[in-house]
Design a protein around this motif. Structure first.
Motif, PDB file in Angstrom:
ATOM      1  N   TRP A 119      31.273 -28.570 -41.513  1.00 40.42           N
ATOM      2  CA  TRP A 119      30.850 -29.748 -42.572  1.00 40.42           C
ATOM      3  C   TRP A 119      29.339 -29.231 -43.104  1.00 40.42           C
ATOM      4  O   TRP A 119      29.050 -29.391 -44.554  1.00 40.42           O
ATOM      5  N   ALA A 120      28.693 -28.155 -41.983  1.00 41.42           N
ATOM      6  CA  ALA A 120      27.115 -27.857 -42.113  1.00 41.42           C
ATOM      7  C   ALA A 120      27.566 -27.022 -43.791  1.00 41.42           C
ATOM      8  O   ALA A 120      27.119 -27.366 -44.834  1.00 41.42           O
ATOM      9  N   GLY A 121      28.536 -25.691 -43.334  1.00 43.05           N
ATOM     10  CA  GLY A 121      29.224 -24.894 -44.051  1.00 43.05           C
ATOM     11  C   GLY A 121      29.361 -25.281 -45.735  1.00 43.05           C
ATOM     12  O   GLY A 121      28.662 -24.917 -46.423  1.00 43.05           O
TER      13      GLY A 121
ATOM     14  N   ASP B 110      29.477 -28.987 -31.398  1.00 45.15           N
ATOM     15  CA  ASP B 110      30.728 -28.600 -32.837  1.00 45.15           C
ATOM     16  C   ASP B 110      31.384 -29.712 -32.747  1.00 45.15           C
ATOM     17  O   ASP B 110      32.921 -29.434 -32.420  1.00 45.15           O
ATOM     18  N   PRO B 111      31.131 -30.950 -32.548  1.00 41.67           N
ATOM     19  CA  PRO B 111      32.331 -31.727 -32.687  1.00 41.67           C
ATOM     20  C   PRO B 111      34.074 -31.989 -33.988  1.00 41.67           C
ATOM     21  O   PRO B 111      33.357 -31.509 -35.005  1.00 41.67           O
ATOM     22  N   GLU B 112      34.595 -31.910 -33.250  1.00 42.90           N
ATOM     23  CA  GLU B 112      35.941 -31.725 -34.718  1.00 42.90           C
ATOM     24  C   GLU B 112      35.656 -33.176 -34.780  1.00 42.90           C
ATOM     25  O   GLU B 112      36.137 -34.525 -34.389  1.00 42.90           O
TER      26      GLU B 112
ATOM     27  N   ARG C 121      37.447 -31.434 -38.623  1.00 47.39           N
ATOM     28  CA  ARG C 121      37.638 -30.023 -39.702  1.00 47.39           C
ATOM     29  C   ARG C 121      35.659 -30.361 -37.736  1.00 47.39           C
ATOM     30  O   ARG C 121      35.307 -31.342 -38.186  1.00 47.39           O
ATOM     31  N   LYS C 122      35.069 -28.996 -37.863  1.00 44.25           N
ATOM     32  CA  LYS C 122      34.427 -29.080 -37.439  1.00 44.25           C
ATOM     33  C   LYS C 122      33.264 -28.766 -37.674  1.00 44.25           C
ATOM     34  O   LYS C 122      32.717 -29.065 -38.121  1.00 44.25           O
TER      35      LYS C 122
ATOM     36  N   PRO D 267      44.714 -28.947 -48.687  1.00 47.16           N
ATOM     37  CA  PRO D 267      45.005 -28.644 -48.001  1.00 47.16           C
ATOM     38  C   PRO D 267      46.465 -27.363 -48.075  1.00 47.16           C
ATOM     39  O   PRO D 267      47.148 -27.387 -48.970  1.00 47.16           O
ATOM     40  N   PRO D 268      46.522 -26.584 -47.453  1.00 53.02           N
ATOM     41  CA  PRO D 268      47.547 -25.716 -47.352  1.00 53.02           C
ATOM     42  C   PRO D 268      49.120 -25.964 -47.306  1.00 53.02           C
ATOM     43  O   PRO D 268      49.650 -27.211 -46.881  1.00 53.02           O
TER      44      PRO D 268
END
Length: 345
Positions: A324-326, A264-266, A319-320, A127-128
């Protein structure tokens, strides 16, 4: 290294010239030492500790703190990392930046490639930070690691021009019993054959990947991608895409993994693991779970996939599905390449 005076102000308001110079000398020594590591496990462990010192509360692992302390004390003998733990992150982060700035190699898989992908994966899941000065350094390392990883993935896939063979010479030596023949064939043909082999390997990878794309079917789950819920479809595509590659994933591979994105759900990581459900074992069986267990902050998604447990602040961030795929592609690609050790491909 030019931003070191700025980053030193993370730990002290007005660093002196001596403070900056002593840390600069330590960073030079650390980056040189870390850049020479050749064992995958050692590089991953170092990257994991560097990332941890840059994020969270900034408390470094004791082994990293002592290593930085010993390097700094060569010029500043009074330095103790326990009294200034944030300086460990400063020195480690700037040393990582120095390593990541090394020129690209075309041979495939080097120490810097491991660092860049491991730091990208680990820092990218943090996290930032609320502290702007620390976040600036963390982002600087993350962005350079990401940039270098992407550039290296493209660079290593460039085809080589195939040179003409050199002139072949044959030497005859007459002896008492027989005539010996010697040639320079290996030397004359070596560069040509090496270029042909490299190009053929790249062509094979490309054909294998495109054939997998055309199938539109999961080999791991033994069913059509279209029949799966979108988050499962996308992360499964990421893992399987990595298994088709002989080098680290490039942007093109990421785009092909996302070719079926619709809603592309979050979702957060616990929700994703719940959606994967009974398919988790089959997907986890495609990766080296031993390495993943040893480096959970570099492989956070694969670690949750293999254990069924997803904890921590970052895991609860939504996250989208495409993100998660990336991450699945990045982590699985890095994990697969680690199987080879450092080598020329």
């Amino acid at each position: 290294m030019e931003n070191l005076p700025v980053h030193m102000r993370i730990a002290m308001l007005t660093p002196s010239n001596e403070d900056v110079d002593s840390r600069k000398a330590a960073i030079t020594a650390l980056s040189s030492k870390w850049g020479k590591l050749t064992q995958i496990a050692d590089i991953l462990a170092k990257a994991e500790m560097i990332a941890a010192s840059l994020g969270g509360d900034g408390q470094p692992a004791e082994s990293l703190g002592m290593e930085v302390q010993n390097a700094v004390q060569k010029k500043a003998s009074a330095f103790l990392f326990t009294e200034s733990p944030l300086e460990v992150g400063i020195c480690a982060g700037v040393a990582a930046l120095s390593i990541l700035q090394e020129p690209h190699k075309t041979s495939g898989w080097t120490t810097v490639d491991v660092y860049s992908n491991a730091l990208w994966s680990s820092l990218g899941f943090q996290p930032p930070l609320q502290d702007e000065k620390r976040e600036k350094l963390r982002q600087e390392v993350l962005e350079l690691a990401q940039k270098r990883s992407r550039e290296a993935a493209d660079k290593v896939r460039e085809r080589k021009a195939v040179p003409d063979m050199a002139d072949l010479t044959v030497t005859l030596e007459e002896g008492e019993e027989e005539t010996k023949t010697e040639t320079n064939f290996k030397k004359a043909s070596g560069a040509t054959i090496e270029a042909l082999r490299r190009n053929a390997a790249l062509d094979r990878e490309e054909l294998d990947f495109l054939w997998w794309v055309q199938l539109s079917r999961s080999r791991l789950l033994n069913r059509q991608f279209a029949s799966m819920p979108e988050p499962l479809r996308l992360v499964t595509s990421g893992i399987e895409a990595a298994n088709q590659l002989r080098r680290l994933p490039a942007d093109l591979h990421y785009e092909l993994v996302l070719r079926t994105v619709e809603d592309d759900p979050e979702i957060d990581l616990p929700e994703l693991i719940e959606i994967i459900g009974d398919d988790r074992a089959e997907l986890a069986g495609a990766v080296n779970t031993t390495r993943i267990a040893q480096h959970p902050t570099i492989f956070p998604f694969l670690h949750a996939l293999s254990t069924g447990e997803a904890g921590g602040v970052a895991a609860n961030e939504k996250r989208k599905a495409s993100t998660w795929a990336g991450r699945a592609l990045l982590e699985a690609g890095l994990n697969r390449m680690c199987e080879n050790g450092l080598m020329k491909l």
